[in-house]
Design an enzyme around this catalytic site. Structure first.
Site, PDB file in Angstrom:
ATOM      1  N   ASN A  10       5.672 -86.917 -71.255  1.00  0.00           N
ATOM      2  CA  ASN A  10       4.329 -87.161 -70.725  1.00  0.00           C
ATOM      3  C   ASN A  10       3.431 -87.551 -71.890  1.00  0.00           C
ATOM      4  O   ASN A  10       3.036 -86.710 -72.690  1.00  0.00           O
ATOM      5  CB  ASN A  10       3.821 -85.872 -70.047  1.00  0.00           C
ATOM      6  CG  ASN A  10       2.385 -85.988 -69.585  1.00  0.00           C
ATOM      7  OD1 ASN A  10       1.820 -87.073 -69.543  1.00  0.00           O
ATOM      8  ND2 ASN A  10       1.794 -84.856 -69.231  1.00  0.00           N
ATOM      9  N   TRP A  11       3.119 -88.837 -71.980  1.00  0.00           N
ATOM     10  CA  TRP A  11       2.343 -89.322 -73.130  1.00  0.00           C
ATOM     11  C   TRP A  11       0.878 -88.918 -73.044  1.00  0.00           C
ATOM     12  O   TRP A  11       0.141 -89.060 -74.020  1.00  0.00           O
ATOM     13  CB  TRP A  11       2.423 -90.847 -73.213  1.00  0.00           C
ATOM     14  CG  TRP A  11       3.782 -91.411 -73.523  1.00  0.00           C
ATOM     15  CD1 TRP A  11       4.975 -90.714 -73.608  1.00  0.00           C
ATOM     16  CD2 TRP A  11       4.102 -92.775 -73.789  1.00  0.00           C
ATOM     17  NE1 TRP A  11       5.999 -91.574 -73.907  1.00  0.00           N
ATOM     18  CE2 TRP A  11       5.495 -92.863 -74.025  1.00  0.00           C
ATOM     19  CE3 TRP A  11       3.349 -93.951 -73.840  1.00  0.00           C
ATOM     20  CZ2 TRP A  11       6.136 -94.066 -74.317  1.00  0.00           C
ATOM     21  CZ3 TRP A  11       3.985 -95.148 -74.137  1.00  0.00           C
ATOM     22  CH2 TRP A  11       5.377 -95.196 -74.375  1.00  0.00           C
ATOM     23  N   LYS A  12       0.439 -88.489 -71.892  1.00  0.00           N
ATOM     24  CA  LYS A  12      -0.988 -88.172 -71.677  1.00  0.00           C
ATOM     25  C   LYS A  12      -1.850 -89.368 -72.098  1.00  0.00           C
ATOM     26  O   LYS A  12      -1.422 -90.503 -71.954  1.00  0.00           O
ATOM     27  CB  LYS A  12      -1.385 -86.891 -72.406  1.00  0.00           C
ATOM     28  CG  LYS A  12      -0.426 -85.738 -72.107  1.00  0.00           C
ATOM     29  CD  LYS A  12      -0.963 -84.415 -72.519  1.00  0.00           C
ATOM     30  CE  LYS A  12       0.106 -83.360 -72.341  1.00  0.00           C
ATOM     31  NZ  LYS A  12      -0.369 -82.020 -72.550  1.00  0.00           N
ATOM     32  N   HIS A 100      -0.345 -81.520 -62.575  1.00  0.00           N
ATOM     33  CA  HIS A 100      -0.409 -81.073 -63.976  1.00  0.00           C
ATOM     34  C   HIS A 100      -1.667 -80.214 -64.152  1.00  0.00           C
ATOM     35  O   HIS A 100      -2.724 -80.516 -63.592  1.00  0.00           O
ATOM     36  CB  HIS A 100      -0.447 -82.290 -64.904  1.00  0.00           C
ATOM     37  CG  HIS A 100      -0.167 -81.932 -66.331  1.00  0.00           C
ATOM     38  ND1 HIS A 100      -1.090 -81.303 -67.122  1.00  0.00           N
ATOM     39  CD2 HIS A 100       0.937 -82.080 -67.094  1.00  0.00           C
ATOM     40  CE1 HIS A 100      -0.563 -81.096 -68.327  1.00  0.00           C
ATOM     41  NE2 HIS A 100       0.675 -81.556 -68.335  1.00  0.00           N
ATOM     42  N   GLU A 102      -3.717 -80.004 -66.448  1.00  0.00           N
ATOM     43  CA  GLU A 102      -4.890 -80.729 -66.962  1.00  0.00           C
ATOM     44  C   GLU A 102      -5.642 -81.411 -65.822  1.00  0.00           C
ATOM     45  O   GLU A 102      -6.871 -81.470 -65.821  1.00  0.00           O
ATOM     46  CB  GLU A 102      -4.445 -81.733 -68.043  1.00  0.00           C
ATOM     47  CG  GLU A 102      -4.052 -81.006 -69.322  1.00  0.00           C
ATOM     48  CD  GLU A 102      -3.084 -81.771 -70.211  1.00  0.00           C
ATOM     49  OE1 GLU A 102      -2.897 -82.975 -70.023  1.00  0.00           O
ATOM     50  OE2 GLU A 102      -2.502 -81.115 -71.104  1.00  0.00           O
ATOM     51  N   GLU A 172       5.291 -75.092 -65.838  1.00  0.00           N
ATOM     52  CA  GLU A 172       4.567 -75.248 -67.093  1.00  0.00           C
ATOM     53  C   GLU A 172       3.513 -74.151 -67.240  1.00  0.00           C
ATOM     54  O   GLU A 172       2.373 -74.315 -66.743  1.00  0.00           O
ATOM     55  CB  GLU A 172       3.862 -76.610 -67.114  1.00  0.00           C
ATOM     56  CG  GLU A 172       4.794 -77.794 -67.028  1.00  0.00           C
ATOM     57  CD  GLU A 172       4.193 -79.013 -67.718  1.00  0.00           C
ATOM     58  OE1 GLU A 172       4.838 -79.523 -68.639  1.00  0.00           O
ATOM     59  OE2 GLU A 172       3.077 -79.412 -67.376  1.00  0.00           O
ATOM     60  N   GLY A 178       0.688 -77.508 -75.133  1.00  0.00           N
ATOM     61  CA  GLY A 178      -0.061 -78.013 -76.279  1.00  0.00           C
ATOM     62  C   GLY A 178      -0.473 -76.952 -77.272  1.00  0.00           C
ATOM     63  O   GLY A 178      -1.303 -77.196 -78.146  1.00  0.00           O
ATOM     64  N   SER A 218       5.168 -76.860 -74.878  1.00  0.00           N
ATOM     65  CA  SER A 218       5.545 -76.833 -76.291  1.00  0.00           C
ATOM     66  C   SER A 218       7.055 -76.886 -76.521  1.00  0.00           C
ATOM     67  O   SER A 218       7.577 -76.226 -77.424  1.00  0.00           O
ATOM     68  CB  SER A 218       4.937 -75.605 -76.983  1.00  0.00           C
ATOM     69  OG  SER A 218       3.525 -75.679 -76.933  1.00  0.00           O
ATOM     70  N   GLY A 239       5.140 -82.968 -73.706  1.00  0.00           N
ATOM     71  CA  GLY A 239       3.951 -83.698 -74.126  1.00  0.00           C
ATOM     72  C   GLY A 239       4.070 -84.113 -75.581  1.00  0.00           C
ATOM     73  O   GLY A 239       4.642 -85.151 -75.916  1.00  0.00           O
ATOM     74  N   GLY A 240       3.559 -83.281 -76.467  1.00  0.00           N
ATOM     75  CA  GLY A 240       3.464 -83.601 -77.894  1.00  0.00           C
ATOM     76  C   GLY A 240       4.736 -84.161 -78.509  1.00  0.00           C
ATOM     77  O   GLY A 240       4.708 -85.190 -79.205  1.00  0.00           O
TER      78      GLY A 240
HETATM   79  C1  PEP Z   1       2.752 -81.337 -70.872  1.00  0.00           C
HETATM   80  O1  PEP Z   1       1.937 -82.182 -71.127  1.00  0.00           O
HETATM   81  O2  PEP Z   1       3.162 -81.247 -69.715  1.00  0.00           O
HETATM   82  C2  PEP Z   1       3.237 -80.467 -71.946  1.00  0.00           C
HETATM   83  C3  PEP Z   1       4.120 -79.560 -71.639  1.00  0.00           C
HETATM   84  O3  PEP Z   1       2.734 -80.672 -73.202  1.00  0.00           O
HETATM   85  P1  PEP Z   1       3.309 -80.038 -74.591  1.00  0.00           P
HETATM   86  O4  PEP Z   1       4.777 -80.327 -74.612  1.00  0.00           O
HETATM   87  O5  PEP Z   1       2.574 -80.754 -75.654  1.00  0.00           O
HETATM   88  O6  PEP Z   1       3.045 -78.571 -74.552  1.00  0.00           O
END
Ligand code: PEP
Length: 256
Positions: A10-12, A100, A102, A172, A178, A218, A239-240
């Site tokens: 997930n590039w956000k 999500h 966010e 999640e 994050g 993470s 994500g990251g």
């Molecule tokens: C996400 O965006 O769904 C996520 C899990 O981010 P990260 O891996 O950065 O925690």
């Protein structure tokens, strides 16, 4: 039947055209030598503005599929700023991330709206990646399992058994997204097992055994092997660590 793992990035709100090209090129280079039969399903979710670029780069590469980070459930019309399923399908988008945290927190998306999106996505022949997760406060209060049961029950409202089995869930925990602080793999496994029980109750054991449930929060190359060793965890929503080709390819290898 074994569930095929998924590694989804997930590039956000990251990556302009040039950065998207560099990242996709790096991923394609990294997965070129990998045995397709042993690979997880690899999914990348660029921003809408990088979707064309990603589509163009992967169009001849069956090892990677596209996801969108959002969709509007309506077919067309006066929805300024929104994108429809037909538009996504035009770019060969196969998955759509919905629910999500966010979007729930910053854009006030309700369980009902997420359910509408899930129904529209399935109706269009795409696959929803339905996110759920608890806050730190909910975890500390001991209401995690009840909260997830509520989110899942509402997300799957009116979804047929045939469509449920095709759907993907991503567990999640919000406190792990994050933050660099991944949920303990054994606890993530337990929680996902509880989500599977909710699906068994809503549908039956067969659907619960077949539906793929990812862990997100993470996930890193240093955590993926332990996470993938858990029987309930069918992959990661990342994500990251999906923003650098090297680490994303390490995650894919960690799921093989
Ligand atoms: C996400 O965006 O769904 C996520 C899990 O981010 P990260 O891996 O950065 O925690």
């Amino acid at each position: 039947m074994a569930r095929r793992p998924i590694i989804a990035g997930n590039w956000k709100m990251n990556n302009n055209k040039a950065a998207a090209r560099e990242l996709v090129d790096g991923i394609l280079k990294g997965i070129l030598p990998l045995d397709a039969a042993k690979m997880p399903e690899v999914v990348i979710a660029p921003t809408y503005t990088a979707l064309w670029q990603a589509y163009d780069l992967i169009k001849n590469e069956p090892k990677v599929a596209l996801a969108a980070q959002n969709v509007n459930p309506n077919p067309s019309g006066a929805y300024t700023g929104e994108v429809s399923l037909e538009m996504l399908a035009d770019f060969n988008v196969k998955f759509v991330i919905i629910g999500h945290s966010e979007r729930r927190q910053m854009f006030n998306e309700s369980d009902e709206f997420i359910n509408q999106k899930a129904l529209a996505i399935l109706n269009a022949g795409l696959t929803p990646i339905i996110c759920c997760g608890e806050t730190l406060e909910q975890r500390e209060q001991g209401v995690t399992d009840a909260h997830l049961a509520s989110q899942i029950t509402k997300a799957f409202n009116n979804i047929s058994e045939a469509d449920a089995v095709k759907s993907v869930i991503a567990y999640e925990p919000i406190w792990a997204i994050g933050t660099g602080k991944s949920c303990d793999a054994v606890e993530a496994n337990r929680t996902i097992g509880e989500i599977r029980k909710v699906i068994a109750k809503l549908y039956n054991q067969d659907v619960a055994d077949k539906i793929r449930i990812l862990y997100g929060g993470s996930v890193k190359p240093s955590t993926i092997v332990e996470q993938m060793a858990q029987p309930e965890i069918d992959g990661g929503l990342i994500g990251g660590a999906s923003l650098k080709a090297d680490s994303f390819v390490e995650l894919i290898k960690g799921a093989m």
